[in-house]
Design an enzyme around this catalytic site. Sequence first.
Site, mmCIF file in Angstrom:
data_model
loop_
_atom_site.group_PDB
_atom_site.id
_atom_site.type_symbol
_atom_site.label_atom_id
_atom_site.label_comp_id
_atom_site.label_asym_id
_atom_site.label_seq_id
_atom_site.Cartn_x
_atom_site.Cartn_y
_atom_site.Cartn_z
ATOM 1 N N ASN A 62 1.303 -0.816 0.046
ATOM 2 C CA ASN A 62 0.012 -0.196 -0.125
ATOM 3 C C ASN A 62 1.055 1.047 -0.165
ATOM 4 O O ASN A 62 1.561 1.988 1.069
ATOM 5 C CB ASN A 62 -0.903 -0.055 1.345
ATOM 6 C CG ASN A 62 -2.254 0.676 0.743
ATOM 7 O OD1 ASN A 62 -2.726 0.881 2.504
ATOM 8 N ND2 ASN A 62 -2.044 1.060 0.405
ATOM 9 N N CYS A 115 -4.949 4.897 8.307
ATOM 10 C CA CYS A 115 -4.414 4.366 7.338
ATOM 11 C C CYS A 115 -4.027 3.447 8.095
ATOM 12 O O CYS A 115 -2.636 3.475 8.657
ATOM 13 C CB CYS A 115 -4.207 4.749 6.006
ATOM 14 S SG CYS A 115 -2.940 4.035 4.930
ATOM 15 N N ASN A 135 -1.645 0.808 7.365
ATOM 16 C CA ASN A 135 0.047 0.092 6.775
ATOM 17 C C ASN A 135 0.306 1.883 6.624
ATOM 18 O O ASN A 135 1.333 1.568 6.334
ATOM 19 C CB ASN A 135 -0.630 -0.303 5.053
ATOM 20 C CG ASN A 135 -1.180 -1.197 4.931
ATOM 21 O OD1 ASN A 135 -0.675 -2.275 6.114
ATOM 22 N ND2 ASN A 135 -2.156 -1.575 3.794
ATOM 23 N N GLU A 160 -10.975 -0.135 -1.892
ATOM 24 C CA GLU A 160 -10.826 0.968 -1.861
ATOM 25 C C GLU A 160 -11.343 2.131 -1.573
ATOM 26 O O GLU A 160 -11.089 3.137 -3.186
ATOM 27 C CB GLU A 160 -8.981 0.808 -0.576
ATOM 28 C CG GLU A 160 -9.094 2.138 0.363
ATOM 29 C CD GLU A 160 -7.709 2.360 0.749
ATOM 30 O OE1 GLU A 160 -6.945 3.772 1.797
ATOM 31 O OE2 GLU A 160 -6.779 1.572 -0.290
ATOM 32 N N CYS A 163 -5.129 -3.414 2.214
ATOM 33 C CA CYS A 163 -6.037 -1.731 3.260
ATOM 34 C C CYS A 163 -5.233 -1.734 4.591
ATOM 35 O O CYS A 163 -6.255 -3.017 5.105
ATOM 36 C CB CYS A 163 -6.884 -2.005 2.780
ATOM 37 S SG CYS A 163 -8.167 -0.138 4.082
ATOM 38 N N THR A 166 -6.284 -1.213 7.817
ATOM 39 C CA THR A 166 -7.705 -0.851 8.758
ATOM 40 C C THR A 166 -8.491 -2.283 8.053
ATOM 41 O O THR A 166 -9.351 -2.801 8.426
ATOM 42 C CB THR A 166 -8.367 -0.155 8.724
ATOM 43 O OG1 THR A 166 -8.111 0.470 7.168
ATOM 44 C CG2 THR A 166 -7.830 1.335 8.702
#
Length: 317
Positions: free
Chosen positions: A13, A69, A71, A212, A221, A223
């Site tokens: 990501n 976020c 990541n 996303e 992603c 979360t």
Amino acid sequence: MEMTLIKVHGSMNTFYMFESAEREDFAQIAVRLSELDPEIDGILVILPSSVAHAKMRVFNNDGSEASMCGNGLRCVARYVCERDGVQEAVVETMKASLRVKKEETLNEGIETYAVEISPVSFSLSSLPMKLANHTEWIAKPLPFVSEEIPFSAVAVPNPHLIGIVPPELQKDTSHQQKWAQYFNGPNDYFSDGVNVSYVTPMDDGIFVRTYERGVGFTNACGTAMTASALISCMAGLVPYGDVAVYNPGGMVKCAVAVEGDDIRLQLTGNATYLSTAKFDWQGAGTDSRILSSESLEEQRRYNEFIEEVSTVSKQFV
């Protein structure tokens, strides 16, 4: 104005990350950098904070701002911990100040960080989601989408709609793409759009693919992976505790602990620096450009890690 950027990724990501004072043009910067470098999913901005070691703001490649976020937070955690010479820190995000810390490496040579994912809410108003008179939607089909897929809605705090699907719906992404695009366009259910994840149980964890909001299909992603681990534990697909979550970008570990109404989530994975760059920002328009870019060597180690975990997830990728 010349800016120094670090190109980073968590589970592939990918973002440009930089330190800044507050300003009004972050969304425009995100859009322009995404035009110049289609590999990125957006930007991570590290700002001063009066309540934490630093503040993080996240802008997707379409210019929309995300409340969190996972990541990206790992990459910001690395930057802040290395900058301040600490092993643990607190990073302010839109909805909460979150604990982050350096962890033992997932694989040799891979910088690894654990980040808190919070707050968690099953209230549809938190996403927001409108569905008749319902206040929650957990592990039930949405009949207009599918009679067979149990969906759950949860905010962590980004909004997520998570479906548990058979392997064939992971291999063919058309069903997920159809409904994710619908829910992120004009629709009667999600006024602000939603991240749509399809989850499939595996022998030693789960596989998650995410469409996303503001990005489209992404390698990972944070979360979404953490929310998917929570939903998978609640559904009995995997035991509570540490959950291995595979995705197109690699693998992370999500820790899920529930005591009554108290839900504690932690996401652990790589925080990899890809390159450093000089960016000439001239404001909105086409004059802004990347002046130079210098690659770093960290991705080689991550590629080796990907080779190892791909033997598990390659059936879906």
